[in-house]
Design a protein around this motif. Structure first.
Motif, PDB file in Angstrom:
ATOM      1  N   ASP B  83      54.712  85.862  32.651  1.00  0.00           N
ATOM      2  CA  ASP B  83      54.848  84.982  31.455  1.00  0.00           C
ATOM      3  C   ASP B  83      56.324  84.558  31.550  1.00  0.00           C
ATOM      4  N   SER B  84      56.481  83.487  31.579  1.00  0.00           N
ATOM      5  CA  SER B  84      57.893  82.773  31.593  1.00  0.00           C
ATOM      6  C   SER B  84      58.631  82.955  30.176  1.00  0.00           C
ATOM      7  N   PHE B  85      58.004  83.234  29.197  1.00  0.00           N
ATOM      8  CA  PHE B  85      58.726  83.303  28.031  1.00  0.00           C
ATOM      9  C   PHE B  85      59.417  84.598  28.127  1.00  0.00           C
ATOM     10  N   TYR B  86      59.096  85.674  29.110  1.00  0.00           N
ATOM     11  CA  TYR B  86      59.922  87.027  28.917  1.00  0.00           C
ATOM     12  C   TYR B  86      60.660  87.039  30.346  1.00  0.00           C
ATOM     13  N   THR B  88      62.199  85.293  34.262  1.00  0.00           N
ATOM     14  CA  THR B  88      62.528  84.169  34.882  1.00  0.00           C
ATOM     15  C   THR B  88      62.644  84.576  36.409  1.00  0.00           C
ATOM     16  N   ASN B 126      64.277  87.639  30.397  1.00  0.00           N
ATOM     17  CA  ASN B 126      65.053  86.771  29.280  1.00  0.00           C
ATOM     18  C   ASN B 126      65.553  87.263  28.073  1.00  0.00           C
ATOM     19  N   LEU B 129      63.564  86.303  22.185  1.00  0.00           N
ATOM     20  CA  LEU B 129      63.570  85.323  21.307  1.00  0.00           C
ATOM     21  C   LEU B 129      63.204  85.688  19.945  1.00  0.00           C
ATOM     22  N   GLY B 130      64.110  85.716  19.022  1.00  0.00           N
ATOM     23  CA  GLY B 130      63.560  86.005  17.626  1.00  0.00           C
ATOM     24  C   GLY B 130      63.792  87.640  17.309  1.00  0.00           C
ATOM     25  N   ARG B 132      61.639  90.346  17.550  1.00  0.00           N
ATOM     26  CA  ARG B 132      60.722  91.402  18.003  1.00  0.00           C
ATOM     27  C   ARG B 132      61.578  92.358  18.755  1.00  0.00           C
ATOM     28  N   ASN B 134      60.497  95.267  20.732  1.00  0.00           N
ATOM     29  CA  ASN B 134      60.133  95.832  21.687  1.00  0.00           C
ATOM     30  C   ASN B 134      58.808  95.206  22.507  1.00  0.00           C
ATOM     31  N   PRO B 135      59.069  93.911  22.968  1.00  0.00           N
ATOM     32  CA  PRO B 135      57.684  93.215  23.560  1.00  0.00           C
ATOM     33  C   PRO B 135      57.470  93.772  24.918  1.00  0.00           C
ATOM     34  N   HIS B 136      56.171  93.599  25.178  1.00  0.00           N
ATOM     35  CA  HIS B 136      55.605  93.999  26.484  1.00  0.00           C
ATOM     36  C   HIS B 136      55.282  92.624  27.346  1.00  0.00           C
ATOM     37  N   GLU B 138      53.522  91.309  31.239  1.00  0.00           N
ATOM     38  CA  GLU B 138      52.657  91.948  32.508  1.00  0.00           C
ATOM     39  C   GLU B 138      52.983  91.132  33.728  1.00  0.00           C
ATOM     40  N   ARG B 309      65.505  95.720  23.421  1.00  0.00           N
ATOM     41  CA  ARG B 309      66.758  95.108  23.148  1.00  0.00           C
ATOM     42  C   ARG B 309      67.941  95.701  23.514  1.00  0.00           C
TER      43      ARG B 309
END
Lengths: 527, 404
Positions: B83-86, B88, B126, B129-130, B132, B134-136, B138, B309
């Motif tokens: 997922d390019s959101f998290y 690179t 990355n 952003l925002g 959040r 503790n995002p996850h 895969e 974070r």
């Protein structure tokens, strides 16, 4: 042991038991007879000494006398004079009063000597003395109100009225009425809270405030309930209108490990238990805020309303604190307007600009992949490690963000589109959104949003190939706002880029100004 | 007596346990239901990582089947998605980067198969952003490879039903069940049928195959060299879940219908028969049935990465606010709260006083004070409605008032 002997033993034991029982019942009868005889002798003696004829019963039962004495101590001494406090000079005085009451009960009412009944009486007095200490641990006006309305000695005597028929009847009705009123108070408060907002915040144990609480519960709440019930058709109507004309999407809040995000007013308390006319009113509170994105600028106000009418404005120090990352600051509300004697509700209002973020992950596959797994009898979600549903997760705060809950994976059909909707709603009952400044949707590369309703957004480039769509929506006061768009692929042939599946995260940001309110009751007395 | 019996039994047990050491040349390497297997190595990727950090991605690739991927004709490919959101990737142009798989199958030289540690591009996490906490995300890695399963076993050419020979026979034809042959797709059952054609017997075999591996069968291809590239084609995807089969009996090719078996519920069937000729004679005998399965297979693994974070936010405002503390943004402009309340008194800090008339930031401090002084103070509703004194609705030095 032979059976015969066993039988004999049993017979002896049983006979002994029957004999004991008969002896006890004879003793009781003798005692009653003595009591009655003494009563009549006293009556006769009284009639001989003061010219009273007839041998009638005394007009006031000793239990009733005890009841009045206990209530007098409770109301005038404990409640009115000492405000149910147990500190300083109140302890020895109240202790002394309850000791006197205990002695009166033991010696003149129950005449129980050193029997177990004396211990019961002592226990009642001890409970009556100790119960107000609960205010040190549970700092709530409603607790004090309960302590006033349900005195320990009074309740005991109502359940054990002795020979007082008046007490028996009065006690029964009093308890029923208190129970009904208690349930009514709870019900009206919960209904009013859901409609109108917060309860008065807890304050130091204060009898006058407790009386005001009773008034608030039973009179004001009823008025407010009436208003809210009358206003319900309108609210329901507007919500139905909004729902039919606008979709409502939901999400789930992210569970924070530490303190949740947002701004909170905590530990609201008056600087003094009572204030006096022409004196400055000071209310203290803690302002706590947490944000991962930087400083939260908070504007604080405080005022006194009477119904819908503003009767006093105060100033908050500091007026405009900045809360950095995860910070707590004490604030002080100062009202210098001269208030007359009475009971008032002080409101602390904090307004701040805050962002709430929502995130939703969509996994895309093409139609052939979906069919291929289906024909194999395989579960594509399990095989390709795809969650079953896409649910928006939004960060903590006063506002929620929701989006379409979809089954995953999303199958890409050529020349078709999917709906993409976002709903912003207020979820804190103790505040409201003043303005919804912007709604941003961060759309990943390869996808675009078109034909958005009700507002068309502007686009700007974001990081990592994302496109940011910015919308200016109507501020949802008590309901919600939704934006609905068509989600299309820029180039569906190249979207998967040779992969079996592609996972893309959409980020949604709602930027708004929020007003958070908390109230506290105070009492102003004359000098 | 008991002790002696025990010792004898123990000796017998030990003696029977011993046997000749298996010769590597006699060992059957065509066993097992695995082909290419993937496994993340250690902490690459890690289960938990800080934002802004980078991590390598390494995968242990093992060939536990009997087919060799030589990298020329038979070559597999490893691909990955993220997922390019998290995340690179650190290598340029990695959108379609594939890594080849070249591994030997099980054999004398590689009794347990071959393996290699394959390094894929490293990734940088990355910044979150925002808000959040503790995002996850895969990381998904898959391997596509062409493979073969070679089945070989003796089958009985049973003529007794025709000859009615009552002598004891060498063998009898009956269905046989099999487990695995060194590949994820296996022949699991062979049911022989003996058909009489004139004076000969033409055997036919009802063959069942099954996908016993943990992955998926893709589409068979004519050009093995491009086996995996072709799979992305939408037309090719329609042929997924198919296995090509060919069979021979004592080197005589059999006619198989269907030649391309579609798997339903992981299983497929075909019937292979002798088209011409036959086997005569008066006695049963054993013959070798060889079945070749050709297919393209895919296996995948994934790992969940928790992002923590690490960057303390800066001193910038958490929310975009162009306005001063006594102002609010309204229709893209910053206006004094006093004017705002005039236009829309529903804001919490406005109060009911604004319903009465025109207010503005028109008064200085001394003007406001003089207005207040003129007001009677023995009324509980003390506040002078003409001047809001005490809350910041205007810039410093000005007060929100209604001039009469």
């Amino acid at each position: 042991m032979a059976i015969k002997d066993k039988y004999q033993d049993y017979k002896n034991w049983n006979e002994k038991r029957i004999a004991n029982s008969r002896y006890k019942s004879l003793q009781k009868e003798a005692y009653k007879a003595d009591k009655s005889r003494l009563k009549h002798e006293r009556a006769y003696h009284d009639s001989q000494s003061d010219g009273y004829h007839g041998g009638e019963e005394p007009s006031v039962s000793p239990h009733l006398l005890l009841f009045f004495a206990a209530i007098a101590i409770h109301i005038f001494l404990d409640v009115y004079l000492f405000n149910l406090r147990r500190d300083g000079g109140s302890i020895p005085l109240m202790l002394g009063a309850y000791i006197v009451l205990t002695l009166f009960a033991v010696l003149f009412v129950y005449k129980s000597g050193l029997s177990s009944e004396t211990w019961t009486i002592a226990g009642i007095s001890l409970a009556a003395f100790l119960l107000p200490f609960i205010n040190k641990f549970v700092n709530a006006n409603w607790v004090t109100a309960v302590l006033i309305l349900v005195p320990v000695w009074g309740i005991y005597l109502m359940f054990n009225p002795g020979d007082s028929t008046f007490l028996a009847g009065f006690g029964k009705w009093y308890l029923i009425i208190v129970l009904i009123l208690g349930v009514y108070a709870l019900l009206t408060s919960s209904i009013v809270n859901s409609q109108m907002g917060a309860l008065p915040a807890s304050a130091p144990a204060d009898v006058s405030s407790a009386v005001d609480v009773i008034k608030h519960f039973f009179i004001d709440n009823t008025k407010n309930l009436g208003t809210s019930i009358l206003g319900l058709p309108g609210k329901i109507g507007s919500k139905i209108n909004q729902t039919f004309s606008m979709s409502y999407f939901t999400g789930q809040v992210e569970q924070n490990e530490a303190e949740p995000l947002g701004v909170y007013l905590e530990d609201l308390r008056a600087a003094e238990p009572v204030f006096y006319e022409n004196n400055t009113i000071i209310i203290l509170a803690n302002l706590r805020g947490k944000s991962f994105e930087g400083v939260i600028n908070v504007n604080n106000y405080c005022f006194i309303n009477s119904g819908n009418k503003r009767i006093a404005n105060g100033k908050v120090i500091p007026f405009n604190p900045e809360l950095f990352y995860d910070e707590s600051r004490p604030i002080e509300c100062v009202i210098e307007d001269n208030l007359k004697k009475g009971s008032y509700t002080v409101t602390l209002l904090s307004t701040f600009d805050f962002p709430t973020w929502g995130y939703v992950e969509y996994t895309f596959v093409d139609r052939e992949t979906r069919l291929a797994y289906y024909s194999q009898g395989k579960d594509i979600n399990y095989e390709l490690s795809i969650p079953r549903k896409a649910i928006t997760t939004y960060t903590n705060g006063p506002v929620s963000i929701g989006s379409n809950i979809r089954d995953l994976p999303i199958v890409m059909y050529p020349d078709s589109y999917q709906n993409f909707g976002v709903t912003v709603a207020n979820i804190w009952p103790q505040g409201h959104m003043d303005t919804l400044k912007t709604l941003e949707v961060h759309v990943p590369e390869g996808i675009m949003l078109e034909n958005c309703l009700p507002k068309t957004g502007t686009t700007s480039p974001g990081d990592n190939g994302y496109t940011i769509y910015t919308f200016k929506l109507e501020t949802p006061k008590d309901t919600f706002s939704t934006e609905l768009c068509e989600m299309k692929f820029v180039n569906s042939d190249n979207f998967l880029n040779g992969n079996l599946k592609v996972t893309k995260t959409f980020a949604i940001k709602a930027d708004y100004r929020y007003s958070l309110e908390k109230t506290i009751n105070i009492r102003v007395m004359d000098i | 007596m008991n002790k002696n019996i025990f010792l004898i039994l123990l000796a017998l047990f030990v003696l029977t346990a011993c046997g000749p050491a298996p010769s590597p040349y006699s060992q059957n390497y065509h066993t097992g239901t695995k082909g290419i297997e993937l496994q993340f190595v250690g902490d690459s990727p890690p289960s938990e990582i800080y934002e802004g950090a980078f991590f390598p991605l390494a995968v242990l690739v093992t060939n536990e089947g009997a087919t060799t991927l030589d990298g020329e004709v038979y070559k597999g490919e490893i691909s990955y998605s993220f997922d390019s959101f998290y995340l690179t990737p650190n290598s340029p142009d990695v959108k379609r980067e594939k890594t080849k798989i070249v591994l030997f199958g099980k054999s004398v030289r590689y009794p347990t198969g071959d393996f290699s540690l394959t390094s894929l591009p490293s990734f940088t996490v990355n910044s979150i952003l925002g808000q959040r906490e503790n995002p996850h995300t895969e990381l998904f890695v898959s391997a596509c490879y062409p493979y073969k399963t070679l089945f070989s076993d003796e089958v009985c050419i049973d003529t007794t039903s025709w000859t009615e020979d009552i002598r004891q026979t060498v063998c009898t034809a009956y269905p046989e069940v099999y487990d695995s042959q060194g590949g994820p797709v296996a022949v699991t059952e062979v049911r022989p049928e003996m058909h009489h054609v004139g004076q000969v017997v033409r055997p036919a075999f009802y063959i069942t195959i099954e996908n016993k591996g943990s992955g998926s069968v893709l589409a068979p291809v004519d050009k093995i060299e491009n086996a995996c590239e072709i799979q992305q084609d939408s037309e090719t995807k329609k042929n997924w879940n198919r296995v090509r089969l060919s069979a021979s009996l004592s080197n005589d090719p059999l006619n198989c219908v269907p030649e391309e078996i579609i798997l339903h519920d992981q299983k497929g069937f075909t019937r292979c028969y002798l088209d011409e000729g036959g086997y005569g004679g008066s006695l049963n005998y054993l013959s070798t049935l060889v079945v070749d399965l050709d297919y393209v297979y895919m296996t995948s693994i994934s790992k969940d990465i928790s992002i923590v974070r690490s960057i303390i936010p800066g001193y910038g405002l958490s929310s975009d606010n162009k306005c001063e503390p006594w102002e609010t943004e309204f229709n893209d402009k910053c206006i004094d709260n006093c004017d705002l309340c005039n236009q829309n008194s529903e804001y919490g800090f406005c109060g009911s006083v604004f319903k009465d008339g025109e207010y503005g930031c028109n008064c200085k401090e001394d003007e406001c004070l003089s207005i207040i002084e003129g007001k009677k103070t023995n009324d509980v509703t003390y506040l002078n409605k003409n001047c809001i004194f005490g809350i910041s609705l205007c810039s410093e030095g000005n007060f929100c008032c209604r001039k009469q």
